[in-house]
Design an enzyme around this catalytic site. Structure first.
Site: not given
Ligand code: AMP
Length: 112
Positions: A93-94, A100, A85, A98, A29
């Site tokens: 946020s993505v 964690h 999440n 995924h 991450d």
């Molecule tokens: P979520 O908030 O559960 O969608 O987790 C998305 C995660 O992606 C967060 O913990 C971010 O820190 C991580 N993240 C965002 N951009 C990148 C990236 N370019 N490389 C690695 N992790 C990322």
């Protein structure tokens, strides 16, 4: 349009990969919340856990078992946390499913 994680999987955006197989990848991450914070991402761009169907049962099982494999590989022993999440209001946020994988320090409960 590709998700951020699809771009990472396609090596269009850099990331530090620690594992990959035909169904999923794991990379660090970018904003770790613990000494060990990995993301385990299926190659299939499922939006979130609630988008999965019975067709994805084996994939979801594979992700869980792979998490234990990667945790062992990364020296986390038996102490780690898996977080999914689901939805923006839950911190997602993505929009690409995924897991964690978090560890490397004592983890408090409840998490939120
Ligand atoms: P979520 O908030 O559960 O969608 O987790 C998305 C995660 O992606 C967060 O913990 C971010 O820190 C991580 N993240 C965002 N951009 C990148 C990236 N370019 N490389 C690695 N992790 C990322």
């Amino acid at each position: 349009m590709k998700t951020l994680f699809e771009k990472i999987i396609a090596r269009e955006i850099p990331a530090t990969f620690v594992y990959e197989d035909e169904l999923c990848v794991a990379f660090r991450d970018i904003n770790p919340c613990a000494p060990m914070h990995l993301l385990l991402v299926p190659r299939k761009p499922l939006v979130q856990l609630s988008s999965a169907t019975a067709e994805d049962q084996a994939l979801l099982g594979h992700l869980m078992l792979t998490a234990t494999k990667v945790a062992a590989q990364e020296g986390l022993g038996e102490a780690y946390r898996l977080v999914v999440n689901n939805g923006a209001a839950a911190g997602m946020s993505v929009p690409h499913l995924h897991l964690h994988l978090i560890g490397g320090r004592p983890l408090k409960w409840p998490p939120a």
